[in-house]
Structures are given as structure tokens and as C-alpha cells.
Design a protein around this motif. Structure first.
Motif, PDB file in Angstrom:
ATOM      1  N   GLY A  54       0.775  -1.239   0.000  1.00 29.46           N
ATOM      2  CA  GLY A  54       0.000   0.000   0.000  1.00 29.46           C
ATOM      3  C   GLY A  54       0.800   1.278   0.000  1.00 29.46           C
ATOM      4  O   GLY A  54       0.248   2.362   0.221  1.00 29.46           O
ATOM      5  N   GLU A 127      -0.385  -1.149 -10.321  1.00 27.53           N
ATOM      6  CA  GLU A 127      -0.380  -2.077  -9.185  1.00 27.53           C
ATOM      7  C   GLU A 127       0.200  -3.406  -9.624  1.00 27.53           C
ATOM      8  O   GLU A 127       0.338  -3.671 -10.811  1.00 27.53           O
ATOM      9  CB  GLU A 127      -1.798  -2.264  -8.661  1.00 27.53           C
ATOM     10  N   TRP A 175      -4.911   9.759  -3.636  1.00 27.44           N
ATOM     11  CA  TRP A 175      -4.612   8.720  -2.657  1.00 27.44           C
ATOM     12  C   TRP A 175      -5.405   8.965  -1.380  1.00 27.44           C
ATOM     13  O   TRP A 175      -5.991   8.048  -0.816  1.00 27.44           O
ATOM     14  CB  TRP A 175      -3.121   8.718  -2.396  1.00 27.44           C
ATOM     15  N   THR A 178      -9.108   8.093  -2.014  1.00 23.65           N
ATOM     16  CA  THR A 178      -9.386   6.646  -2.106  1.00 23.65           C
ATOM     17  C   THR A 178      -9.241   5.974  -0.752  1.00 23.65           C
ATOM     18  O   THR A 178      -9.939   5.000  -0.469  1.00 23.65           O
ATOM     19  CB  THR A 178      -8.472   5.956  -3.140  1.00 23.65           C
ATOM     20  N   ARG A 179      -8.369   6.488   0.097  1.00 21.84           N
ATOM     21  CA  ARG A 179      -8.236   5.948   1.468  1.00 21.84           C
ATOM     22  C   ARG A 179      -9.501   6.244   2.265  1.00 21.84           C
ATOM     23  O   ARG A 179      -9.959   5.402   3.036  1.00 21.84           O
ATOM     24  CB  ARG A 179      -7.025   6.570   2.173  1.00 21.84           C
ATOM     25  N   GLN A 180     -10.080   7.431   2.080  1.00 21.81           N
ATOM     26  CA  GLN A 180     -11.276   7.819   2.819  1.00 21.81           C
ATOM     27  C   GLN A 180     -12.490   7.000   2.382  1.00 21.81           C
ATOM     28  O   GLN A 180     -13.316   6.638   3.204  1.00 21.81           O
ATOM     29  CB  GLN A 180     -11.561   9.317   2.623  1.00 21.81           C
ATOM     30  N   THR A 181     -12.573   6.685   1.098  1.00 24.57           N
ATOM     31  CA  THR A 181     -13.729   5.924   0.614  1.00 24.57           C
ATOM     32  C   THR A 181     -13.660   4.461   1.043  1.00 24.57           C
ATOM     33  O   THR A 181     -14.681   3.784   1.089  1.00 24.57           O
ATOM     34  CB  THR A 181     -13.861   6.024  -0.923  1.00 24.57           C
ATOM     35  N   LYS A 182     -12.453   3.982   1.351  1.00 25.52           N
ATOM     36  CA  LYS A 182     -12.302   2.593   1.822  1.00 25.52           C
ATOM     37  C   LYS A 182     -12.651   2.446   3.296  1.00 25.52           C
ATOM     38  O   LYS A 182     -12.914   1.377   3.764  1.00 25.52           O
ATOM     39  CB  LYS A 182     -10.871   2.096   1.560  1.00 25.52           C
ATOM     40  N   ASN A 183     -12.580   3.561   4.021  1.00 26.33           N
ATOM     41  CA  ASN A 183     -12.860   3.513   5.476  1.00 26.33           C
ATOM     42  C   ASN A 183     -14.326   3.726   5.780  1.00 26.33           C
ATOM     43  O   ASN A 183     -15.123   4.135   5.120  1.00 26.33           O
ATOM     44  CB  ASN A 183     -12.022   4.579   6.200  1.00 26.33           C
TER      45      ASN A 183
END
Length: 183
Positions: A54, A127, A175, A178-183
Motif C-alpha cells: 500500500g 499495481e 490517494w 481513495t483511502r477515505q472511501t475505503k474507510n
């Protein structure tokens, strides 16, 4: 209202290896004339390479135009030999970092500063990175260091003004989003 500015005359001032400089006389929507100084550019590709754990891969290099060493995502100019921007991105990723990506997806594109240049930058997400034993050679005038940073480390670099160019700031905020939408 029609906002189009019709080109009446144009003159090539300078043609370099990366850019061309033009002065175009235009007819404005109100009938008056004005000069537009335009920098033509073939476009570029930037890559957000994510490691399996990550983190994101950055390059550290000196930028003469701003007289500063900064951190950037890998990127490069689209060459005449490239059939599509993804080809540029894959080549630049390998040249600058020594990695290839199993997944390489276009995220977006944007004009860097349409007030004076037509430079269009494509941003790819890479990725499934694997290190290449004998990667493509870096450009001979390129001196870079590879850094792999966590989000927190990259954000700290941004706060220290080590990440300051538009493509890399975009990547950092992407970045973050996308981190916020995963949480």
C-alpha cells in the motif's frame, strides 16, 4: 455568447526538443485583436505506482526551472514512437523505477495550464509491481533516487513542500480520497 478566439496569424518563435513557442494573433469575441503566447507540448504521462503493502513509489530529483529538489511520481513525455499514452507510462515506470506493473489503468487526464500551454497529462494507477532484473535505461541527463513512502510519509513530504508539482499533488489527494472511501 461565443467565446471562441479565431486565429488570424501565428508565428513559431522557437522549436526545442520538448516544446514549441508560438505567438498567435487572435480575433476576440468583441472584434478586437490580441496576442496569445502559446507553448505547444506533445503531452506527458504520470504514474501512481502502488506497492503490495500500500505504499507509493516516488522519484526524487532536482528541477532546474524551480531550482529545487522535489519528490514526484514517475512521469515522462509522450514520444512520437508511442502509439498510446499507456505505452509511455509503462516505459517511464520501468526507466525511472525499475518496476513493471501487472495492472495499469488510466485514472484521469488534465491540462497543466491551459492559459498558455496545450500540455495534457495522463495519470495512470499501477499495481502488482515487480522489479525488473535489467530495466530500461534512464535518460542520460536524469539523476533520480527512488523512494517508497506510506501515505503518512508522503503527506509529511507535502507539508514540508517536497511534493509541490501539480501531477504529484493530484496523486497525493487522489490517494487521500481513495483511502477515505475505503474507510
Amino acid at each position: 455568447m461565443d467565446f471562441v478566439e479565431k486565429t488570424v496569424n501565428k508565428e513559431l518563435i522557437y522549436k526545442g526538443n520538448i516544446t514549441e513557442y508560438w505567438v498567435e494573433k487572435v480575433l476576440l469575441p468583441n472584434g478586437k485583436k490580441a496576442d496569445r503566447e502559446i507553448v505547444k507540448h506533445d503531452g506527458a504521462v504520470a504514474i501512481m505506482p502502488f506497492t503490495a503493502d500500500g505504499k507509493m513509489v516516488f522519484v526524487k530529483q532536482f528541477r532546474k526551472a524551480i531550482e529545487k529538489t522535489i519528490l514526484e511520481i514517475p512521469a515522462g513525455k509522450i514520444d512520437a514512437t508511442d502509439k498510446e499514452p499507456a505505452e509511455t507510462g509503462k516505459r517511464e515506470l520501468e526507466e525511472e523505477t525499475g518496476f513493471r506493473a501487472a495492472r495499469f489503468e488510466l485514472e484521469t487526464s488534465f491540462y497543466t495550464s491551459p492559459g498558455f500551454t496545450n500540455e495534457l497529462v495522463y495519470i495512470y494507477r499501477a499495481e502488482g509491481l515487480t522489479k525488473v532484473d535489467q530495466p530500461l535505461a534512464q535518460d542520460e541527463d536524469e539523476f533520480i533516487e527512488i523512494l517508497t513512502l506510506s501515505f503518512e510519509e508522503a503527506w509529511e513530504a507535502y507539508e514540508q513542500q517536497l511534493i509541490i508539482d501539480s501531477k504529484t499533488v493530484f496523486a497525493l489527494f487522489y490517494w487521500k480520497l481513495t483511502r477515505q472511501t475505503k474507510n
